[in-house]
Design a protein around this motif. Structure first.
Motif, short mmCIF file in Angstrom:
data_model
loop_
_atom_site.label_atom_id
_atom_site.label_comp_id
_atom_site.label_asym_id
_atom_site.label_seq_id
_atom_site.Cartn_x
_atom_site.Cartn_y
_atom_site.Cartn_z
N UNK A 223 0.85 -1.20 0.00
CA UNK A 223 0.00 0.00 0.00
C UNK A 223 0.88 1.25 0.00
N UNK A 224 1.90 1.27 0.86
CA UNK A 224 2.74 2.48 0.94
C UNK A 224 3.56 2.66 -0.35
N UNK A 225 4.10 1.57 -0.88
CA UNK A 225 4.87 1.69 -2.12
C UNK A 225 3.97 2.12 -3.28
N UNK A 226 2.71 1.68 -3.24
CA UNK A 226 1.74 2.09 -4.27
C UNK A 226 1.52 3.60 -4.19
N UNK A 227 1.39 4.09 -2.95
CA UNK A 227 1.23 5.54 -2.76
C UNK A 227 2.45 6.28 -3.30
N UNK A 228 3.65 5.72 -3.03
CA UNK A 228 4.90 6.35 -3.50
C UNK A 228 4.94 6.37 -5.02
N UNK A 229 4.60 5.24 -5.64
CA UNK A 229 4.61 5.16 -7.11
C UNK A 229 3.64 6.18 -7.70
N UNK A 230 2.42 6.21 -7.14
CA UNK A 230 1.40 7.11 -7.69
C UNK A 230 1.78 8.57 -7.48
N UNK A 231 2.35 8.87 -6.30
CA UNK A 231 2.79 10.26 -6.04
C UNK A 231 3.81 10.69 -7.09
N UNK A 232 4.82 9.84 -7.31
CA UNK A 232 5.87 10.18 -8.28
C UNK A 232 5.30 10.31 -9.69
N UNK A 233 4.39 9.41 -10.01
CA UNK A 233 3.80 9.40 -11.36
C UNK A 233 2.94 10.65 -11.58
N UNK A 234 2.10 10.97 -10.61
CA UNK A 234 1.23 12.14 -10.75
C UNK A 234 2.04 13.43 -10.75
N UNK A 235 3.14 13.45 -10.02
CA UNK A 235 3.96 14.66 -9.93
C UNK A 235 4.79 14.87 -11.20
N UNK A 236 5.39 13.81 -11.69
CA UNK A 236 6.41 14.00 -12.75
C UNK A 236 6.03 13.41 -14.09
N UNK A 237 5.12 12.48 -14.12
CA UNK A 237 4.80 11.80 -15.37
C UNK A 237 5.77 10.64 -15.60
N UNK A 238 5.35 9.68 -16.43
CA UNK A 238 6.16 8.47 -16.60
C UNK A 238 7.55 8.72 -17.17
N UNK A 239 7.68 9.72 -18.06
CA UNK A 239 8.97 9.99 -18.70
C UNK A 239 10.02 10.40 -17.68
N UNK A 240 9.66 11.37 -16.84
CA UNK A 240 10.60 11.87 -15.83
C UNK A 240 10.91 10.82 -14.77
N UNK A 241 9.88 10.05 -14.40
CA UNK A 241 10.10 9.01 -13.39
C UNK A 241 11.14 8.01 -13.90
N UNK A 242 10.98 7.64 -15.18
CA UNK A 242 11.91 6.68 -15.77
C UNK A 242 13.32 7.24 -15.89
N UNK A 243 13.42 8.56 -16.09
CA UNK A 243 14.74 9.16 -16.32
C UNK A 243 15.48 9.51 -15.03
N UNK A 244 14.76 9.52 -13.89
CA UNK A 244 15.41 9.93 -12.63
C UNK A 244 16.04 8.73 -11.93
N UNK A 245 17.24 8.95 -11.38
CA UNK A 245 17.87 7.89 -10.59
C UNK A 245 17.13 7.73 -9.27
N UNK A 246 16.77 8.86 -8.67
CA UNK A 246 16.08 8.82 -7.38
C UNK A 246 14.77 9.58 -7.54
N UNK A 247 13.77 8.86 -8.07
CA UNK A 247 12.51 9.51 -8.48
C UNK A 247 11.80 10.21 -7.31
N UNK A 248 11.79 9.57 -6.14
CA UNK A 248 11.07 10.17 -5.00
C UNK A 248 11.68 11.51 -4.62
#
Lengths: 361, 72
Positions: A223-248
């Motif tokens: 549940x917590x990791x899902x929240x983390x994934x969704x937060x990162x995705x909603x904030x940055x979009x899939x492109x930026x998430x994929x390109x960042x070494x430390x997405x959070x």
């Protein structure tokens, strides 16, 4: 040596902190872009059977750790070979997490500082924690889990104004194969790494149900990791998430509430340090316990410091740079299979056969 | 600088961890302790002197690439 025992609640918190480990900061990368959350849920489902096997092993041999069980089931020679493999895995994982930590510190805050002093500072804290014993670690985890969880919730709440919920669309843009491959990656890192808790299983009380413990910890961390994934995705979009070494870290850096509440990415570093310490400590304890068992030493604490320095040495030479570290994730999925699946599966089958024979007798 | 840090670290480990508990350790424990310490010391000294020490990542990657060919 007096036996250390911890409560189910303490073990639950340690498992969750261990799963968070580097994942909370690395942003749970699955490679499935906006479908990462599906990969995570699928990974959690994949993990359930393996966790049930781990729990069954603990149930069959209460208050025994994996090394004792292996020696009991496979004898001295074959047992020692399997113990060497598990010790290697614990030590290597310890080195990998330590390296994640030092790379992170160097990239985000201390680019001019060499990584070795950072690793040494971290490992000394870890050795202190490990020497204090698993009971202390359990109590510490209970206190710190709430802090880690609070940080995740705070960062989500404050990032609401920056979130673009359409980033999750289109659904299932990646084919099922990519999503499943992402799930396999998340299964190996971080979920199935909990195999190392078999090495600390002697600290669990006989009356506690390891199955419940493992499954609740999996549920909570998913549940917590899902929240983390969704937060990162909603904030940055899939492109930026994929390109960042430390997405959070990058996602939380974007938080800005009314030009007043901003630059709270330090919270993320705090999470990484708190959860990272637990993960490295668990790996170190497992490696020290295995080494002690291998050489017939009663007290594993006597070997904590030399084993930890071996982990630092391994950590220093394990990668050339951060690109190699991120790239190794796709190899790690395959590399971890013997330690996370094959060895526990063999132990479980051997244990069931032994129990069956004992019942017949 | 790094070499100095490594040497200082190992001096501290020997002074504050190994020597005080020397009497309580068996010969086997002392031997294993010294072997582990020596191995890590050698690796860290070579690393601090910028001498390339082969790591485990390359062989692991080669084996997996040959066997499974993981996707990018």
């Amino acid at each position: 040596m007096q036996k250390e025992m911890i409560s189910a609640r303490q073990m639950f918190c340690i498992i969750i902190m261990f799963i968070f480990g580097s994942s909370v900061i690395m942003g749970v990368s699955s490679g499935a872009a906006q479908d990462s959350w599906m990969s995570l849920l699928l990974a959690a489902v994949f993990t359930v059977p393996m966790l049930l096997i781990y729990a069954r092993i603990i149930k069959l041999f209460p208050e025994k750790n994996l090394f004792e069980i292996i020696e009991m089931l496979f004898g001295k020679i074959a047992g020692n070979i399997i113990i060497i493999l598990m010790v290697w895995y614990s030590l290597h994982l310890c080195a990998l997490v330590l390296r994640n930590f030092s790379e992170y510190i160097q990239i985000v805050s201390m680019p001019e500082t060499p990584q070795l002093p950072i690793m040494i500072a971290m490992i000394l804290v870890v050795v202190y924690m490990a020497k204090s014993g698993i009971e202390t670690m359990g109590k510490w985890s209970i206190a710190m889990l709430s802090a880690v969880f609070l940080v995740v919730i705070i960062t989500i709440l404050f990032s609401l104004n920056k979130m673009d919920f359409t980033n999750i669309l289109p659904f299932m843009e990646n084919d099922f194969k990519s999503i499943a491959a992402g799930a396999f990656r998340l299964y190996a890192f971080p979920f199935a790494e909990t195999v190392l808790f078999l090495c600390l299983a002697d600290a669990m009380k006989k009356k506690d149900s390891p199955r419940k413990l493992y499954l609740y910890a999996l549920l909570f961390s998913t549940v917590v990791l899902l929240l983390v994934i969704l937060r990162n995705l909603f904030m940055m979009g899939p492109g930026m998430v994929g390109a960042s070494y430390f997405a959070s870290y990058v996602a939380v850096k974007l938080i800005d509430v009314a030009d007043f509440f901003a630059r709270i990415e330090g919270f993320i570093s705090m999470n990484f340090i708190l959860a990272g310490i637990i993960k490295i400590t668990v790996c170190l304890m497992a490696a020290a316990k295995g080494t002690a068992r291998l050489f017939g030493i009663n007290n594993y604490r006597k070997l904590l410091l030399p084993v930890s320095l071996l982990a630092v040495a391994l950590s220093a030479i394990v990668y050339k740079n951060v690109m190699e570290m991120i790239d190794f994730l796709r190899f790690y999925t395959y590399y971890a299979v013997p330690f996370q699946v094959i060895i526990p599966l063999t132990v479980w089958i051997a244990a069931e056969i032994r129990m069956h024979k004992r019942k017949l007798a | 600088m790094l070499t100095t840090i490594v040497i200082l670290l190992y001096i501290c480990v020997v002074l504050f961890d190994f020597l005080p508990s020397k009497e309580t350790r068996s010969t086997k424990e002392r031997v294993i302790y010294c072997i582990l310490l020596t191995v890590s010391f050698c690796v860290l000294i070579l690393y601090s002197l910028d001498i390339k020490v082969p790591g485990p990542t390359e062989p692991i990657r080669n084996v997996i690439e040959t066997l499974f060919k993981p996707s990018k």
